[in-house]
Design a protein around this motif. Structure first.
Motif, PDB file in Angstrom:
ATOM      1  N   PHE A  31       0.737  -1.214   0.010  1.00 19.28           N
ATOM      2  CA  PHE A  31      -0.004  -0.041   0.164  1.00 19.28           C
ATOM      3  C   PHE A  31       0.830   1.181  -0.056  1.00 19.28           C
ATOM      4  O   PHE A  31       0.658   2.317  -0.738  1.00 19.28           O
ATOM      5  N   TYR A  32       1.841   1.375   1.009  1.00 22.05           N
ATOM      6  CA  TYR A  32       2.732   2.398   0.847  1.00 22.05           C
ATOM      7  C   TYR A  32       3.532   2.654  -0.658  1.00 22.05           C
ATOM      8  O   TYR A  32       3.563   3.916  -0.849  1.00 22.05           O
ATOM      9  N   LEU A  33       3.814   1.599  -1.022  1.00 23.36           N
ATOM     10  CA  LEU A  33       4.439   1.567  -2.445  1.00 23.36           C
ATOM     11  C   LEU A  33       3.470   1.974  -3.283  1.00 23.36           C
ATOM     12  O   LEU A  33       3.901   3.043  -4.416  1.00 23.36           O
ATOM     13  N   MET A  34       2.415   1.615  -3.286  1.00 25.04           N
ATOM     14  CA  MET A  34       1.505   2.220  -4.501  1.00 25.04           C
ATOM     15  C   MET A  34       1.136   3.617  -4.326  1.00 25.04           C
ATOM     16  O   MET A  34       0.832   4.231  -5.240  1.00 25.04           O
ATOM     17  N   GLN A  35       0.930   4.190  -3.196  1.00 20.59           N
ATOM     18  CA  GLN A  35       0.575   5.733  -2.705  1.00 20.59           C
ATOM     19  C   GLN A  35       1.834   6.359  -3.178  1.00 20.59           C
ATOM     20  O   GLN A  35       1.858   7.419  -3.746  1.00 20.59           O
ATOM     21  N   PHE A  36       2.869   5.867  -2.941  1.00 23.81           N
ATOM     22  CA  PHE A  36       4.415   6.783  -3.037  1.00 23.81           C
ATOM     23  C   PHE A  36       4.471   6.938  -4.559  1.00 23.81           C
ATOM     24  O   PHE A  36       4.760   7.891  -5.305  1.00 23.81           O
ATOM     25  N   ALA A  37       4.040   5.731  -5.319  1.00 16.94           N
ATOM     26  CA  ALA A  37       4.168   5.648  -6.972  1.00 16.94           C
ATOM     27  C   ALA A  37       3.183   6.762  -7.549  1.00 16.94           C
ATOM     28  O   ALA A  37       3.261   7.384  -8.598  1.00 16.94           O
ATOM     29  N   TYR A  38       1.980   6.604  -6.883  1.00 21.64           N
ATOM     30  CA  TYR A  38       0.870   7.472  -7.456  1.00 21.64           C
ATOM     31  C   TYR A  38       0.997   9.041  -7.109  1.00 21.64           C
ATOM     32  O   TYR A  38       0.848  10.047  -8.129  1.00 21.64           O
ATOM     33  N   SER A  39       1.213   9.243  -5.944  1.00 19.69           N
ATOM     34  CA  SER A  39       1.332  10.803  -5.621  1.00 19.69           C
ATOM     35  C   SER A  39       2.558  11.255  -4.633  1.00 19.69           C
ATOM     36  O   SER A  39       2.526  12.270  -4.286  1.00 19.69           O
ATOM     37  N   GLY A  40       3.312  10.236  -4.513  1.00 18.14           N
ATOM     38  CA  GLY A  40       4.550  10.618  -3.542  1.00 18.14           C
ATOM     39  C   GLY A  40       4.051  10.547  -2.077  1.00 18.14           C
ATOM     40  O   GLY A  40       5.008  11.225  -1.247  1.00 18.14           O
ATOM     41  N   GLY A  41       2.762  10.156  -1.860  1.00 22.72           N
ATOM     42  CA  GLY A  41       2.493  10.017  -0.155  1.00 22.72           C
ATOM     43  C   GLY A  41       3.472   9.019   0.551  1.00 22.72           C
ATOM     44  O   GLY A  41       4.092   7.973   0.057  1.00 22.72           O
ATOM     45  N   LEU A  42       3.584   9.649   1.852  1.00 19.14           N
ATOM     46  CA  LEU A  42       4.509   9.014   2.664  1.00 19.14           C
ATOM     47  C   LEU A  42       3.811   8.452   3.787  1.00 19.14           C
ATOM     48  O   LEU A  42       2.879   8.639   3.919  1.00 19.14           O
ATOM     49  N   PRO A  43       4.417   7.228   4.411  1.00 22.80           N
ATOM     50  CA  PRO A  43       3.963   6.377   5.301  1.00 22.80           C
ATOM     51  C   PRO A  43       2.825   7.070   6.409  1.00 22.80           C
ATOM     52  O   PRO A  43       1.923   6.544   6.667  1.00 22.80           O
ATOM     53  N   TRP A  44       3.585   8.007   6.973  1.00 24.02           N
ATOM     54  CA  TRP A  44       3.037   8.735   8.377  1.00 24.02           C
ATOM     55  C   TRP A  44       1.872   9.731   7.834  1.00 24.02           C
ATOM     56  O   TRP A  44       1.149  10.347   8.542  1.00 24.02           O
ATOM     57  N   GLU A  45       1.516   9.673   6.375  1.00 29.43           N
ATOM     58  CA  GLU A  45       0.407  10.614   6.101  1.00 29.43           C
ATOM     59  C   GLU A  45      -0.776  10.085   6.147  1.00 29.43           C
ATOM     60  O   GLU A  45      -2.030  10.741   5.931  1.00 29.43           O
ATOM     61  N   TYR A  46      -0.863   8.715   6.516  1.00 33.60           N
ATOM     62  CA  TYR A  46      -2.269   7.775   6.576  1.00 33.60           C
ATOM     63  C   TYR A  46      -2.810   7.476   7.721  1.00 33.60           C
ATOM     64  O   TYR A  46      -1.936   7.129   8.662  1.00 33.60           O
ATOM     65  N   SER A  47      -3.883   7.634   8.019  1.00 28.22           N
ATOM     66  CA  SER A  47      -4.717   7.270   9.350  1.00 28.22           C
ATOM     67  C   SER A  47      -4.650   5.660   9.399  1.00 28.22           C
ATOM     68  O   SER A  47      -4.444   4.879   8.152  1.00 28.22           O
ATOM     69  N   LEU A  48      -5.007   5.227  10.653  1.00 26.21           N
ATOM     70  CA  LEU A  48      -4.976   3.792  10.572  1.00 26.21           C
ATOM     71  C   LEU A  48      -6.374   3.252   9.975  1.00 26.21           C
ATOM     72  O   LEU A  48      -6.063   2.099   9.485  1.00 26.21           O
ATOM     73  N   ASN A  49      -7.384   4.020   9.815  1.00 26.66           N
ATOM     74  CA  ASN A  49      -8.466   3.515   8.922  1.00 26.66           C
ATOM     75  C   ASN A  49      -8.268   3.325   7.650  1.00 26.66           C
ATOM     76  O   ASN A  49      -8.559   2.435   7.083  1.00 26.66           O
ATOM     77  N   VAL A  50      -7.615   4.270   7.133  1.00 22.42           N
ATOM     78  CA  VAL A  50      -7.122   4.338   5.568  1.00 22.42           C
ATOM     79  C   VAL A  50      -6.045   3.010   5.537  1.00 22.42           C
ATOM     80  O   VAL A  50      -6.084   2.406   4.404  1.00 22.42           O
TER      81      VAL A  50
END
Length: 606
Positions: A31-50
């Motif tokens: 999941f972290y890899l998918m989001q990083f490839a999509y928008s550069g999102g970093l692990p600490w940016e996502y809530s536990l629910n997400v």
């Protein structure tokens, strides 16, 4: 000794502990890899629910692969690769058309492939890092690729039950996407890219599947429809019904009017000729799509139905126009017109070859069928060639025949990144800063020049003809340019300013006298009523209903609607117009989904 360590040492080897950890952690890291490839999102940016929601969505794929093969290492690598590809694919689709991949896009793979060559693909830094991380993972786990599985055990049933439980636990939100809402996963139909970035590109994609079914009106009964029809006014056409002109409707690809906002200084206006036209009614109409989705605009214009009543991102030609459907073409056909559609692209794009006959067109010509010499602009058939084909059709019909010709142009299609394409129109204060926008403006200027040749030709013809030209959506160019053109960033837009992202120009010209009317605001689903009125054609009951409707709400789109005072509203709010809009939904639902019980008399010529 720690009881947990004792249990693990007794029942699992060191390798199996490693495999267990890899099995369980893969959906999270993927999941972290998918989001990083999509928008550069970093692990600490996502809530536990997400994290939990996307873990379950990815887990159902990962655990199924593991259950089938039992090769944990191979499956882990494959899951990471698939998630990386999904992230990158959504990035490019979002970049090129403004929205990421939606569930309905899988019915349009042929159309996507047809235009893919015109876009430039290049890796950004997050994508490159993601690919390197996968390469590093493969390198570190290379020795375990063959041995990375749980060893045969006397208790294979326990292993299978474990896999099955994991799959069933993860499968529920996949099979019931509404359940993702309990974890806070929501889809923003106006900003899908932001939803994918914040809540996960896979979880939000699955959440969107709930919109694949069309919501039925609250009361679709015959009694309610008769109540709606009973209040419809019979409108007299604006010109004499004896005129019976030839009718040409041109949907100009990505035709926008950025100069109207008053914030740009261009080296030359891209609407010089159009602005100089006499006997011409001009205005602006709102669309339901931005940057892409041409067929949705066609659907609204031809049928009078609104995308507001259909799921986000849906493709009516491929999903709903599956049987004969009332349209301008079918109405004019009943009035004795020969109906012809022309699109200088591939025949199967948006499944036009299937939809057009169902909408009442006698004939459809694609690029392969064009009878005039073809020229191109940045890789697409030029507007000049499209307009020359219109002239050809007029010259090769009999004088007694009346023609309705619907021409969808393609010249101004994105992307606007063709190398060495000369930018003839530039921003005088910042030349060269927005190369995509300047390439687009250059193309729009060529549309203006081509339209002059068309009008010059028909100005000298004796047979009456009326021409409507409108834009299907605004182009997807640099966001900074759009902010400059609008005079406001998207984050700070009011509802009225946000609606302006979906505003395109239109004009109605004829070689006979038109009333001196002004149509300051409309939307594509209402433009057909103006065309019929100025052509002197008696409208159907449904067309008359739409004319009544737009007197109170002159613009109605998927994004929102505008009242007679110019105030914009979101569909999320309830107000005095809500019941009126529900009536429109009821009428449109009968038109599109009535089937055998559809009230055909309301959509036919009087």
């Amino acid at each position: 000794m720690n009881p947990v360590k004792t249990f693990l040492k007794k029942h699992l080897s060191r390798d199996e502990v490693f495999l267990s950890i890899l099995l369980l952690v893969t959906p999270l890291t993927a999941f972290y890899l998918m989001q990083f490839a999509y928008s550069g999102g970093l692990p600490w940016e996502y809530s536990l629910n997400v994290l939990l929601a996307n873990y379950l969505c990815i887990g159902v794929v990962h655990f199924t692969l593991c259950a089938v093969t039992n090769y944990i290492v191979v499956c882990s690598i494959l899951t990471h690769i698939l998630c990386c590809i999904w992230g990158i694919a959504n990035h490019y689709v979002s970049l090129f058309r403004g929205t990421p991949i939606l569930p309905w896009d899988f019915t349009a793979l042929g159309t996507a492939a047809a235009v893919a060559d015109s876009y430039q693909f290049s890796l950004n830094i997050p994508m490159a890092i993601s690919i390197l991380l996968i390469a590093a993972m493969i390198f570190l786990l290379r020795k375990k690729l063959k041995t990375g599985r749980f060893r045969p055990s006397k208790n294979r049933l326990r292993l299978r039950v474990t896999y099955l439980c994991a799959i069933l636990l993860c499968a529920y939100p996949v099979l019931q996407p509404n359940a993702l809402g309990y974890l806070g996963i929501e889809t923003d139909v106006w900003d899908q890219s932001k939803s994918y970035s914040q809540d996960g590109a896979l979880a939000v994609f699955l959440r969107n599947t709930q919109f694949m079914s069309v919501e039925e009106p609250k009361d679709s009964s015959e009694e309610n429809l008769n109540r709606i029809v009973s209040g419809v006014t019979d409108h007299t056409p604006a010109v004499s019904t004896d005129t019976r002109p030839n009718i040409v409707a041109i949907m100009n690809e990505s035709w926008a009017d950025f100069e109207d906002f008053g914030n740009l200084s261009l080296s030359e206006s891209v609407t010089d000729y159009i602005d100089s036209l006499d006997n011409c009614i001009q205005g602006h109409s709102y669309t339901s799509v931005f940057g892409a989705g041409t067929s949705a605009s066609e659907f609204e214009f031809l049928t009078g139905n609104s995308m507001a009543f259909l799921p986000s991102g849906s493709i009516p030609y491929q999903q709903y126009v599956l049987e004969p459907t009332a349209s301008l073409a079918s109405l004019l056909k009943e009035n004795g017109y020969r109906t012809l559609a022309i699109h200088p692209g591939e025949r199967t794009s948006w499944q036009r070859n299937q939809a057009y006959p169902l909408l009442g067109f006698d004939q459809f010509k694609c690029v392969e069928d064009m009878d005039v010499p073809l020229t191109e602009e940045h890789g697409y058939v030029s507007d000049q060639s499209s307009f020359n084909q219109i002239i050809y059709e007029f010259e090769h019909k009999s004088p007694e025949e009346r023609l309705f010709l619907f021409n969808v142009t393609i010249q101004n299609h994105g992307s606007y990144t063709v190398e060495n394409y000369p930018a003839e129109v530039t921003l005088t204060d910042e030349p060269g800063k927005y190369p995509m926008a300047e390439q687009y403006l250059t193309l729009a200027n060529k549309s203006d020049e081509a339209f002059q040749l068309l009008v010059d030709y028909f100005s000298h013809q004796d047979e009456p003809i009326i021409i409507l030209m409108f834009g299907d959506h605004q182009p997807s160019v640099e966001q900074e340019f759009l902010d400059k053109a609008y005079g406001v960033t998207q984050d700070n837009m009011t509802m009225e300013q946000y609606m302006d992202k979906y505003k395109t120009p239109f004009l109605i010209w004829a070689n006979y006298d038109l009333p001196d009317d002004q149509i300051p605001t409309s939307s594509l689903n209402f433009l057909g009523q103006y065309l019929l009125s100025y052509a002197g054609i008696e409208a159907s009951t449904y067309e008359n209903y739409l004319t009544d409707f737009q007197q109170k709400l002159p613009a109605m789109t998927f994004v929102g609607y505008v009242d007679a005072n110019g105030k914009a509203y979101s569909h999320l709010e309830t107000n005095d117009y809500t019941s009126m809009i529900e009536d429109y939904r009821t009428f449109a639902y009968d038109n599109l989904f009535g089937g055998q019980t559809r009230h055909a008399q309301y959509y036919q010529a009087p």
